[in-house]
Scaffold this active site. Structure first.
Site, PDB file in Angstrom:
ATOM      1  N   CYS A  63      -2.154   8.992   2.706  1.00 16.54           N
ATOM      2  CA  CYS A  63      -1.889   8.419   1.382  1.00 16.54           C
ATOM      3  C   CYS A  63      -2.994   8.790   0.407  1.00 16.54           C
ATOM      4  O   CYS A  63      -2.744   9.022  -0.765  1.00 16.54           O
ATOM      5  CB  CYS A  63      -1.764   6.909   1.488  1.00 16.54           C
ATOM      6  SG  CYS A  63      -3.167   6.142   2.314  1.00 16.54           S
TER       7      CYS A  63
ATOM      8  N   GLU B 114       0.888  -1.175   0.000  1.00 16.00           N
ATOM      9  CA  GLU B 114       0.000   0.000   0.000  1.00 16.00           C
ATOM     10  C   GLU B 114       0.915   1.210   0.000  1.00 16.00           C
ATOM     11  O   GLU B 114       1.543   1.518   1.015  1.00 16.00           O
ATOM     12  CB  GLU B 114      -0.881   0.001   1.261  1.00 16.00           C
ATOM     13  CG  GLU B 114      -1.852  -1.150   1.350  1.00 16.00           C
ATOM     14  CD  GLU B 114      -3.064  -0.973   0.448  1.00 16.00           C
ATOM     15  OE1 GLU B 114      -3.261   0.139  -0.080  1.00 16.00           O
ATOM     16  OE2 GLU B 114      -3.791  -1.955   0.252  1.00 16.00           O
TER      17      GLU B 114
HETATM   18  P1  NAD Z   1       8.571   4.426   4.510  1.00 16.47           P
HETATM   19  O1  NAD Z   1       8.493   3.656   3.244  1.00 16.47           O
HETATM   20  O2  NAD Z   1       9.745   5.278   4.759  1.00 16.47           O
HETATM   21  O3  NAD Z   1       8.486   3.429   5.776  1.00 16.47           O
HETATM   22  C1  NAD Z   1       7.438   2.476   5.935  1.00 16.47           C
HETATM   23  C2  NAD Z   1       7.937   1.349   6.835  1.00 16.47           C
HETATM   24  O4  NAD Z   1       8.920   0.590   6.141  1.00 16.47           O
HETATM   25  C3  NAD Z   1       8.589   1.812   8.131  1.00 16.47           C
HETATM   26  O5  NAD Z   1       8.233   0.936   9.164  1.00 16.47           O
HETATM   27  C4  NAD Z   1      10.079   1.706   7.811  1.00 16.47           C
HETATM   28  O6  NAD Z   1      10.894   1.531   8.949  1.00 16.47           O
HETATM   29  C5  NAD Z   1      10.123   0.490   6.932  1.00 16.47           C
HETATM   30  N1  NAD Z   1      11.266   0.436   6.007  1.00 16.47           N
HETATM   31  C6  NAD Z   1      11.983   1.460   5.502  1.00 16.47           C
HETATM   32  N2  NAD Z   1      12.945   0.993   4.659  1.00 16.47           N
HETATM   33  C7  NAD Z   1      12.808  -0.358   4.624  1.00 16.47           C
HETATM   34  C8  NAD Z   1      13.484  -1.405   3.925  1.00 16.47           C
HETATM   35  N3  NAD Z   1      14.493  -1.151   3.110  1.00 16.47           N
HETATM   36  N4  NAD Z   1      13.073  -2.664   4.129  1.00 16.47           N
HETATM   37  C9  NAD Z   1      12.039  -2.935   4.939  1.00 16.47           C
HETATM   38  N5  NAD Z   1      11.375  -1.982   5.639  1.00 16.47           N
HETATM   39  C10 NAD Z   1      11.744  -0.717   5.475  1.00 16.47           C
HETATM   40  O7  NAD Z   1       7.221   5.275   4.582  1.00 16.47           O
HETATM   41  P2  NAD Z   1       6.774   6.352   5.673  1.00 16.47           P
HETATM   42  O8  NAD Z   1       7.547   7.613   5.495  1.00 16.47           O
HETATM   43  O9  NAD Z   1       6.759   5.730   7.034  1.00 16.47           O
HETATM   44  O10 NAD Z   1       5.251   6.610   5.257  1.00 16.47           O
HETATM   45  C11 NAD Z   1       4.865   7.557   4.315  1.00 16.47           C
HETATM   46  C12 NAD Z   1       4.530   6.913   2.988  1.00 16.47           C
HETATM   47  O11 NAD Z   1       3.584   5.876   3.186  1.00 16.47           O
HETATM   48  C13 NAD Z   1       3.881   7.870   2.010  1.00 16.47           C
HETATM   49  O12 NAD Z   1       4.411   7.672   0.730  1.00 16.47           O
HETATM   50  C14 NAD Z   1       2.416   7.463   2.041  1.00 16.47           C
HETATM   51  O13 NAD Z   1       1.697   7.778   0.876  1.00 16.47           O
HETATM   52  C15 NAD Z   1       2.532   5.999   2.249  1.00 16.47           C
HETATM   53  N6  NAD Z   1       1.290   5.479   2.826  1.00 16.47           N
HETATM   54  C16 NAD Z   1       0.496   4.680   2.049  1.00 16.47           C
HETATM   55  C17 NAD Z   1      -0.711   4.217   2.565  1.00 16.47           C
HETATM   56  C18 NAD Z   1      -1.644   3.349   1.741  1.00 16.47           C
HETATM   57  O14 NAD Z   1      -2.542   2.760   2.317  1.00 16.47           O
HETATM   58  N7  NAD Z   1      -1.488   3.259   0.433  1.00 16.47           N
HETATM   59  C19 NAD Z   1      -1.084   4.563   3.859  1.00 16.47           C
HETATM   60  C20 NAD Z   1      -0.249   5.372   4.604  1.00 16.47           C
HETATM   61  C21 NAD Z   1       0.950   5.817   4.077  1.00 16.47           C
END
Ligand code: NAD
Length: 506
Positions: A278, A244
């Protein structure tokens, strides 16, 4: 117990710790271990050992426990709301929305899961002689990588479906906001979900990457960049996954829209959670015929917005959560203004309220090539483009690498729904941005760079199980044989084929 006193995984040896801060006061709320790959592997082993007993409860047994968890969370909602607020800076209404949306989804699956997951009879080619069934088996250990914007709701909405389906879960919450999930998982344990069936792994992206290496299913809610990395690793390990991801959601105001509804709800769409959603409205397309009156209404409604750090449901917008989002918002704004856009509402930081507050901001005279119309801003900015007609509005809405959600404002629901079919996104709402969150029977998920797989609905549950197809032949029509295609079968199939011209269900 306050957030700082929570002790999950305190026993895990860690070389590094992460500090969880209140984004408004800067206060350190907790220091938690950044779990190492070894600690992650050990947690997965414990989860794998505990999962069969959870599966053996059967879906009805699991529903009972999940209902207890839902009730406990509802009883404790005020405390949970304060924990969410303390680590995100969002207003009371936004945090209440997280608890209630999750509660609603748990109720939905409590009723739906026993139906969706029950063994099913399937159609056979040779009636009477053959029998076909499908049963569903959980994957085993499902891992969840979750973001900071809705730490409770996005932290658990996928994981609860995995629990209903009989999986053990490993939760790796965002390093920015792990406390809401930790509080909720304590309630899960209190409700009767075994400790090793639901575990929180604290840490950053490294801990998350280590988790992808050991689970049987991986679910990410996060950025498109992280999604790519997770998908590559999942493909290498040949494990199923869902992503997502980010969005750049459009909203369209048609010439027959109720302008008060369109103005007020598009402000909700753009400024809920300070734009860090999001599915927030990141681009607006307003038809020429109603542009001027719409802008007047927008100004009128924007004047009523309350931005504050105070608690209470009267506050519409709170703080941003990270400096990164504040700086990206400013960079997108500066780029747009330099290329000719005009700020008509807001546009500045509000240091008097807190270090990460930014005014709800409306921008006009934007063009499709600006970063603010192309890249996810994830901040409180609403760029508005005036368009000639509905065809141009739909063309512009579809002019994006993302395809998560979209909204159309119109009084003519039938027309809105027809136009919705032309919009390239996982969902389209009419007159009510984001309400898919409140409708758990609808699948949610992105097209294009916005994701893979679906949450909610039967689809959101079925991704957490493997199908197990079981076929039997009672040997009524066949006996011992050295071939699949004996004369009897060839004759039967030929007759069946002819009959299907008149009995297509055969
Ligand atoms: P992010 O991708 O930086 O982090 C998400 C999670 O992944 C965190 O727990 C992080 O620690 C982990 N992570 C980071 N790098 C990783 C890796 N290499 N391997 C495995 N895990 C890893 O995102 P964020 O800044 O926490 O959230 C914001 C983003 O999330 C925005 O782009 C937003 O649009 C998206 N989002 C999408 C939805 C949806 O339902 N489509 C909902 C909420 C947020």
């Amino acid at each position: 117990m306050n957030a700082a006193e929570m002790t999950i995984n305190r026993t895990v040896p860690a070389d590094e710790m992460l500090a969880v801060r209140n984004p408004i006061s800067g206060e350190v709320l907790a220091e938690l271990p950044i779990m190492s790959p070894d600690a992650v592997r050990a947690a997965a082993e414990r989860a794998r050992a505990a999962q069969p007993a959870w599966e053996a409860l059967g879906v009805k047994g699991r529903v009972k426990v999940m209902r207890r968890f839902a009730d406990l969370m509802w009883e404790e909602r005020e405390r949970i709301i304060e924990i969410i607020r303390s680590e995100t800076g969002k207003p009371t209404g936004g945090a209440w929305g997280e608890v209630s949306a999750l509660d609603n989804t748990m109720h939905y699956y409590s009723v739906k899961a026993p139906k969706v997951l029950r063994p099913q009879k399937r159609k056979v080619t040779v009636p009477f002689a053959h029998r076909a069934r499908v049963i569903y088996k959980p994957h085993g250990v499902a891992g969840f990588l979750t973001p900071w914007n809705y730490p409770l709701q996005n932290g658990l909405v996928d994981a609860i479906a995995a629990l209903f389906a009989g999986n053990a879960i490993l939760l790796k919450p965002s390093e920015v906001t792990p406390l809401s999930i930790m509080a909720a998982v304590e309630l899960m344990h209190k409700a009767g979900i075994p400790q090793d069936v639901a575990q929180v792994l604290t840490g950053d992206g490294r801990t998350g990457a280590a988790m992808v290496d050991v689970v049987d299913y991986i679910s990410l809610t996060g950025s498109t960049a992280t999604g790519r990395k997770v998908a590559i690793r999942a493909a290498e390990r040949m494990i199923p996954y869902s992503l997502e991801l980010g969005g750049k959601d459009p909203a369209i105001v048609l010439e027959d829209a109720d302008l008060d509804v369109a103005a007020s709800w598009s402000l909700v769409g753009a400024f809920e959670n300070a734009g860090q959603v999001c599915v927030s409205t990141e681009r607006m397309y307003v038809l020429d015929a109603v542009y001027e009156p719409f802008m007047a209404k927008l100004q009128e409604w924007a004047n009523k917005l309350t931005v504050s750090s105070e608690s209470g449901f009267q506050v519409h917008m709170g703080s941003l959560t990270n400096m990164r989002e504040l700086e990206r918002t400013e960079a997108h704004l500066a780029d747009a203004v330099e290329r000719g856009a005009k700020v008509v509402i807001g546009g500045k930081r509000r240091p008097d309220l807190g270090p990460l507050f930014f005014e709800p901001t409306v921008l006009v005279d934007v063009t499709p090539d600006m970063a603010i119309m192309r890249d996810e801003t994830f901040g409180p900015v609403m760029p508005i483009m005036r368009v000639k007609n509905v065809e141009e509005a739909i063309r512009q809405a579809n002019n994006s690498d993302y395809g998560l959600s979209a909204c159309i404002f119109t009084k003519n629901i039938k027309r809105g729904e027809k136009l919705a079919e032309q919009v390239e996104s996982g969902d389209v709402t009419i007159n009510h941005p984001m309400f898919l969150f409140g409708t758990p029977d609808l699948p949610m998920g992105g097209w294009k760079n916005s994701g893979v797989g679906r949450r909610n609905g039967p689809e959101g549950l079925l991704r957490f199980v493997k199908t197990h197809a079981i076929f039997s032949d009672n040997m009524l029509l066949t006996g011992p044989s050295l071939t699949q295609t004996d004369e009897k079968l060839r004759g039967f199939y030929g007759a069946q084929r002819r009959l299907r011209k008149v009995l297509p269900w055969l």
